[in-house]
Design an enzyme around this catalytic site. Sequence first.
Site, PDB file in Angstrom:
ATOM      1  N   ALA A 149       0.690  -1.249  -0.112  1.00  0.00           N
ATOM      2  CA  ALA A 149      -0.010   0.045  -0.119  1.00  0.00           C
ATOM      3  C   ALA A 149       0.890   1.339  -0.150  1.00  0.00           C
ATOM      4  CB  ALA A 149      -0.856  -0.137   1.268  1.00  0.00           C
ATOM      5  N   PRO A 171       3.437   4.267  -0.720  1.00  0.00           N
ATOM      6  CA  PRO A 171       3.248   5.527   0.192  1.00  0.00           C
ATOM      7  C   PRO A 171       1.797   5.811   0.364  1.00  0.00           C
ATOM      8  CG  PRO A 171       4.006   6.383  -1.820  1.00  0.00           C
ATOM      9  CD  PRO A 171       3.815   4.855  -2.180  1.00  0.00           C
ATOM     10  N   GLY A 172       0.866   5.313  -0.337  1.00  0.00           N
ATOM     11  CA  GLY A 172      -0.582   5.309  -0.054  1.00  0.00           C
ATOM     12  C   GLY A 172      -1.433   6.024  -0.722  1.00  0.00           C
ATOM     13  N   GLY A 173      -1.064   6.372  -2.169  1.00  0.00           N
ATOM     14  CA  GLY A 173      -2.021   7.079  -3.150  1.00  0.00           C
ATOM     15  C   GLY A 173      -3.241   6.132  -3.144  1.00  0.00           C
ATOM     16  N   ASP A 207      -1.217  -3.811  -5.531  1.00  0.00           N
ATOM     17  CA  ASP A 207      -0.216  -3.084  -6.369  1.00  0.00           C
ATOM     18  C   ASP A 207       1.213  -3.476  -5.946  1.00  0.00           C
ATOM     19  OD1 ASP A 207       0.627  -0.992  -7.806  1.00  0.00           O
ATOM     20  OD2 ASP A 207       0.461   0.763  -6.469  1.00  0.00           O
ATOM     21  N   CYS A 217       2.789  -0.703 -12.386  1.00  0.00           N
ATOM     22  CA  CYS A 217       3.117   0.305 -13.165  1.00  0.00           C
ATOM     23  C   CYS A 217       4.307  -0.193 -14.116  1.00  0.00           C
ATOM     24  CB  CYS A 217       3.462   1.643 -12.424  1.00  0.00           C
ATOM     25  SG  CYS A 217       4.804   1.254 -11.318  1.00  0.00           S
ATOM     26  N   ASP A 246       4.426  -9.209   5.467  1.00  0.00           N
ATOM     27  CA  ASP A 246       4.287  -9.370   4.238  1.00  0.00           C
ATOM     28  C   ASP A 246       3.308 -10.045   3.539  1.00  0.00           C
ATOM     29  OD1 ASP A 246       4.980 -11.242   1.886  1.00  0.00           O
ATOM     30  OD2 ASP A 246       6.478 -12.338   2.789  1.00  0.00           O
TER      31      ASP A 246
END
Length: 466
Positions: free
Chosen positions: A278, A280-282, A340, A393, A324
Amino acid sequence: MPPGEARSHVKPTAKARERDAKGAQAGAPAGLDARAAAVRLIRAVLHERRSLDETLAREFAASPLAARDRGLARLIAGTVLRRLGELEAVLKSYLEKPLPETRAGRQGNLWFILLAGAAQLLFLATPPHAAVGLAVEQTRRDRCARRYDRLVNALLRRLAREGTSALQGHDSAKLNIPAWLFERWCKAYGEADARRIAEASLAEAPLDITVKTEPETWAKRLSGVVLPTGSVRLEAGGRIEDLAGYAEGAWWVQDAAAALPARLIGAGPGRTIADLCAAPGGKTAELAAAGAAVTAVDLSGARLARLRANLDRLRLAAELVEADAATWAPGCTFDAVLLDPPCTATGTIRRHPDILRLKRPEDVAVLAELQSRLLDNAVRLLKPGGTLVYCTCSLEPEEGVEQAARLLARTPQLERVPITPGEGGIAPGWLTPEGDLRTLPFHLPLERKELSGLDGFYAVRFSKPG
Ligand SMILES: C[S@@+](CC[C@H](N)C(=O)[O-])C[C@H]1O[C@@H](n2cnc3c(N)ncnc32)[C@H](O)[C@@H]1O
C-alpha cells in the site's frame, strides 16, 4: 578503487554537504554547487547503482543548497539519465581515443562532469559560457580529474559550437533505451509503438494530483487543467509542499494513470478493502476518501510511516499493518482486495529515469514470481462474491496480461470482470480486447506537449463468485 574513492563511497552525503558548505564559504562561482550536486546524483546512480529518489532524499536532507539549485541539480541529473546513450555517443565520437575507465575511477568524476555539461548544452539550453566554464571549474576542483581541464574545455566548446546538430543521425530511442528493454517493447507492442513509448518515456512528466473534491476549483487555483480522468495536471517544477492546498490536505500527488485502478474496485461506505503493498498510499487515500474501511498492508515500516503521514495530512483513516502480503493471514476475509505489488516500474521512466540504468532483464522474472505469490494470497483474502484488482506500473507483459492469464489458469474460482469504456474516466483506447486497463506513456496527448502523457499502468479486475 583509490582510497579517496572508497571513503567517498562510504559517506558521500556528509562529505558532500561539507564540500557544499565550504564551496559556498569559499565563494564558489554561482551555479557551481548545483552542478556539483548534479554530478554526485549522476555518480550515485551510474556508479553506485543507487536509486535517484533515495539519493535525492539523502543528498538534500540537510543540504545548504537553495531550492532553485536543488531543482537544477535534479534536472541536470535526470536529463543525463534519460539521454545517456545519446550523450555518450556524441562525447565518444569527439574523443580521439577512449578515456581509460571512463565511468569512474582514476579520473574522479571526469566522465560525469562531461555528461552533465553536455546535457546542459544539448538539452537544457544552458548558456555555453556557464555550462563550459562551470564544468572546467568542477574538473579543476576534482583532485583526480584536474589534469583533464583542457580536454573538458575543448570537448564542451566543440559541442557548444555544433549544438543539437551533433545529435543528427543518432537514433535516440535505440541509444537511450537499453537494448533489452527496447526489444521487449518491440515484441509486446510492435516497433512503431515501442518507438512512441521510448520517445514519451524520455520526456519529463508533468505533476498530477488527485483532489478530494472540486477539481475545477483546484485546477484554477493551481493554474492547472482538469484531465478527462478527473485528475488535475500542473507543469512540473517547484516545491510541492509550497503549493496551495498541500498543507490543508486537499489533494495528493498521483499520476493520472495510477489513480485509475482504485476506481475499479467499487470502494464505498461499508465495504471492507485490503490494500496490499500500500505505501506510500496513493491508492489507500482514494479508497479511504470513497468511504471504505481500508486495511493497508506493506512490508516496509519506513514506507508505512510515510503512508501514515500522508493520511494524517489528508485527514483520512485506514488501519495499517506491517506484514509480508504474500503470507499475511489476518483471520478474516474482505469484500475487495487491491494488489499493487513491486514491479519493474518501466511505465514510470518519465518520473524515474534511473530505471533505465538500474533495472536488469532478470528483474522481470524475479518480480513476476513475487507478484504471483502475492496474487495467490490476495485470492485467499477475498470473500465469496468479492472483487480483486491487480495492477502494476510496468509495461512488461509478465507483470500484466500474462500474469492475469496464469492466475486465471490456476484459479478456477476466479472470473475476469472486463472494465467498460468510460468507467473511472478510462478512455476506450486504454483497454485491451479482454477488458483490462493498459495505459502507455504516449497516451493522453494534449495541445501542450509538456502537459501530455500518462504513466504506463496495467490493471485487471476479477471476481470470486459466491
Ligand atoms: C508499487 S509500490 C505500492 C504503491 C502504492 N500502492 C500506492 O499507490 O502508493 C509497492 C510497495 O510494495 C511494498 N512491498 C514489497 N514487497 C512486499 C511484500 N512482500 N508484502 C507487502 N508489501 C510489499 C513496498 O514496500 C512498496 O511500498
